[in-house]
Enzyme design. Structure first.
Site, PDB file in Angstrom:
ATOM      1  NE  ARG A 182      43.660  34.483  30.893  1.00 52.90           N
ATOM      2  CZ  ARG A 182      42.753  33.890  31.819  1.00 52.90           C
ATOM      3  NH1 ARG A 182      41.717  34.366  30.821  1.00 52.90           N
ATOM      4  NH2 ARG A 182      42.934  33.950  32.971  1.00 52.90           N
ATOM      5  CD  GLU A 240      49.596  30.087  32.976  1.00 50.34           C
ATOM      6  OE1 GLU A 240      50.671  30.079  31.657  1.00 50.34           O
ATOM      7  OE2 GLU A 240      48.891  30.462  33.261  1.00 50.34           O
ATOM      8  NE  ARG A 266      46.829  38.892  29.211  1.00 44.18           N
ATOM      9  CZ  ARG A 266      46.422  37.597  29.554  1.00 44.18           C
ATOM     10  NH1 ARG A 266      47.523  36.808  29.804  1.00 44.18           N
ATOM     11  NH2 ARG A 266      46.502  38.117  31.629  1.00 44.18           N
TER      12      ARG A 266
END
Length: 177
Positions: A66, A74, A117
């Site tokens: 990330r 998104e 992440r």
């Protein structure tokens, strides 16, 4: 009487330091000149999820990354997050920049998010700073989460410029009436 201007002098010195730190170019701008082993580990981007998240494969490990300091729209409705304006374009931009290519990852203070992440700044092997490219081209907005704030001033400056130039997600006025 000698110390009557002391508070002003202190304030001036602090402001000067803040201005210098905000205007100086990032230390890691051209990482190809940096010889530390921290920057030598390269990963191949195997899949781009959206404009700020992707999978990489190293020699032994595969993991999700990330990008730090930015937020891209998104590409689809997922959990509580809704599909965002310019999400498809943002993903395509990132895919074009890094898809199938080698990247060098640099972490900040926190290296993992709550989802496990890896949080990173990503660079192509030629030194191109991917996080910077996304904001500069209006493909992502600034999203600073302390303590990972190394490029906060740079990203803010780039976002203002992209917005003024109506680049990417700033290209369309949204009317809420």
């Amino acid at each position: 009487a000698m110390f009557s201007n002391l508070p002003l002098m202190i304030l001036w010195n602090v402001l000067s330091l803040v201005m210098i730190s905000c205007t100086s170019s990032p230390l890691l701008k051209n990482i190809t000149n940096n010889e530390t082993t921290e920057y030598k580990k390269k990963y191949v981007v195997t899949k781009v999820i959206d404009g700020d998240t992707f999978w990489v494969q190293g020699k032994k490990d595969k993991f999700k990354v990330r990008l730090i300091g930015i937020d891209a729209p998104e590409t689809q409705n997922r959990f509580k997050k809704k599909k965002g304006f310019y999400g498809i374009e943002s993903k395509a931009f990132l895919e074009n920049k890094i898809g199938g290519k080698e990247v060098i990852l640099k972490t900040d203070v926190d290296s993992l998010d709550r989802y496990g992440r890896t949080l990173a700044y990503a660079y192509l092997t030629n030194g191109t700073f991917i996080n910077e490219e996304l904001v500069a081209n209006g493909m992502a907005t600034i999203m600073t989460i302390a303590p990972n704030i190394t490029y906060e001033a740079l990203f803010l400056e780039l976002q203002v410029k992209a917005r003024n130039e109506k680049k990417g997600l700033w290209s369309k006025e949204i009317n809420f009436d």
